[in-house]
Write an enzyme that holds these catalytic residues in place. Structure first.
Site, mmCIF file in Angstrom:
data_model
loop_
_atom_site.group_PDB
_atom_site.id
_atom_site.type_symbol
_atom_site.label_atom_id
_atom_site.label_comp_id
_atom_site.label_asym_id
_atom_site.label_seq_id
_atom_site.Cartn_x
_atom_site.Cartn_y
_atom_site.Cartn_z
ATOM 1 N N GLN A 1 0.833 -1.203 0.000
ATOM 2 C CA GLN A 1 0.000 0.000 0.000
ATOM 3 C C GLN A 1 0.872 1.259 0.000
ATOM 4 O O GLN A 1 0.526 2.274 -0.603
ATOM 5 C CB GLN A 1 -0.919 -0.027 1.224
ATOM 6 N N GLU B 1 1.826 2.874 -3.494
ATOM 7 C CA GLU B 1 0.923 3.873 -4.056
ATOM 8 C C GLU B 1 0.987 5.171 -3.259
ATOM 9 O O GLU B 1 0.942 6.265 -3.826
ATOM 10 C CB GLU B 1 -0.510 3.342 -4.113
ATOM 11 N N GLU B 2 1.079 5.061 -1.933
ATOM 12 C CA GLU B 2 1.141 6.268 -1.101
ATOM 13 C C GLU B 2 2.367 7.102 -1.441
ATOM 14 O O GLU B 2 2.301 8.335 -1.524
ATOM 15 C CB GLU B 2 1.152 5.882 0.379
ATOM 16 N N ARG B 3 3.504 6.449 -1.630
ATOM 17 C CA ARG B 3 4.734 7.191 -1.900
ATOM 18 C C ARG B 3 4.762 7.773 -3.307
ATOM 19 O O ARG B 3 5.266 8.881 -3.522
ATOM 20 C CB ARG B 3 5.940 6.292 -1.615
ATOM 21 N N GLY C 1 2.626 10.752 -2.996
ATOM 22 C CA GLY C 1 3.333 11.849 -2.350
ATOM 23 C C GLY C 1 4.225 12.605 -3.317
ATOM 24 O O GLY C 1 4.302 13.844 -3.276
#
Length: 388
Positions: A238, A241-243, A246
């Site tokens: 997960q 995708e978060e990074r 960002g």
């Protein structure tokens, strides 16, 4: 990456939304310390923007992550960081694991309402003693028949005061730190869930952030995402995708720092000449814009690989690291060129300086990104066991 007509149309849609629905209200929302999240999320959902890469079976558009990245990059043109952050929590932080590994029932209960804007989600991983060190979380979920009984707390949780559910990382056994964790959906209205006081932050002021406390919170085991004990792995996936999110979110904001500074130093005179005529300044602005383009290229290279099904842990970590570095250096240097005006609260460069500072901390600190990159390069020293 070559954009299709569909990419371009999505880009225009998001640009229009930011210009019409977000930017005119930013000053008011920043002062209030919140924005009308339910209203904004519903408007985004009506445009299909909360489920771009989610399956059509669950209300999404069924497009690949390159379209999600177009959305995130254009969302970053908002004149604050808090609103894009809250939105990206919904699309890229608390729902990817649910969409990819959740059961049919769990998706129907939580993913569909998240995509339709009816529910607001949050990702609950960090704790007072475990921020970037995810393996050290202490929150427990003890088995009791068909339920988990959850105790512990989470810290710095974006959207917590207005969330309907939390995608929560908990310890479901006493085993090794990387194999004793599970991701569990916890509805916010479950007895024993308490949201703490909103946190007063340096930046991201229009997003609402608070701690969460779990006191004998009982949820059914079928609210778990994936297998028991797979939570650490699922959260690491997960994080990809978060990074990437960002990095993408910062591109237009960093670019705006440069362009708004160009406008200012063209008009501002010192020693009988525009500031921009100073070689120190125009060379620095050229360097900054070059750095932004390098970040854009790295981010999109990582996205292309991710869409192709490759493991992008290294590239995503590099993009996140570079975004964190530039989010400190570019606003700082631009603020210097604004001089005293840059120190005034309501200027756009002042807000960018405050908001962008989180990039090097949230979603894994710069130092953690460096550790991941070193490990995957094979240059991280091995941990030595203490000798007797």
């Amino acid at each position: 990456m070559i954009f299709s007509d569909q990419h371009r149309e999505l880009q225009r849609t998001v640009q229009n939304f930011v210009q019409q629905e977000i930017n005119p209200n930013v000053a008011e929302w920043e002062k209030a310390g919140r924005f009308p999240i339910h209203e904004i999320f519903q408007q985004l959902a009506n445009l299909g923007l909360l489920g771009i890469s989610k399956s059509t079976d669950f209300g999404g558009l069924g497009l690949d992550f390159s379209y999600e990245t177009v959305f995130l990059e254009e969302l970053g043109s908002a004149h604050c960081g808090g609103v894009p952050l809250s939105i990206s929590v919904q699309t890229s932080m608390c729902t990817p694991a649910l969409a990819n590994f959740g059961s049919q029932d769990l998706k129907e209960q939580f993913l569909i309402p998240a995509v339709s804007g009816e529910m607001i989600g949050a990702i609950a991983v960090s704790e007072p003693g475990a921020g970037s060190d995810v393996a050290s979380i202490k929150t427990t979920a003890k088995c009791d028949g068909d339920d988990y009984v959850i105790n512990g707390s989470k810290m710095w949780i974006t959207n917590a005061p207005c969330a309907d559910f939390f995608c929560t990382l908990v310890n479901t056994s006493e085993g090794k730190a990387h194999s004793n964790k599970s991701l569990v959906i916890i509805p916010a209205k479950t007895p024993g869930v308490r949201i703490g006081e909103k946190l007063d932050k340096l930046g991201m002021r229009s997003s609402e952030t608070a701690p969460i406390f779990f006191d004998n919170v009982r949820v059914p085991k079928h609210f778990r995402i994936g297998d028991e004990g797979a939570g650490f792995l699922l959260q690491m996936l997960q994080f990809q995708e978060e990074r990437l999110a960002g990095a993408a979110l910062n591109l237009k904001g960093l670019e705006h720092c440069v362009t708004s500074t160009i406008d200012y130093v063209r008009e501002r005179h010192a020693f009988k000449a525009p500031l921009i005529d100073n070689q120190t300044i125009h060379f620095a602005l050229a360097e900054m814009q070059t750095e932004v383009e390098c970040l854009r290229s790295l981010t999109w290279r990582a996205v292309e690989a991710y869409v192709a099904g490759e493991d992008v842990t290294t590239l995503a970590s590099m993009a996140k690291l570079k975004a964190g570095r530039l989010s400190r250096s570019i606003p700082d240097q631009c603020l210097q060129f604004w001089g005293g005006m840059g120190y005034i609260e309501e200027t756009v460069i002042n807000r960018a300086y405050r908001d962008s500072r989180l990039t090097a901390i949230g979603g894994g600190a710069d130092e953690v990104m460096l550790g991941i990159i070193c490990k995957l390069m094979g240059i991280l020293p091995s941990k030595r066991k203490p000798t007797a």
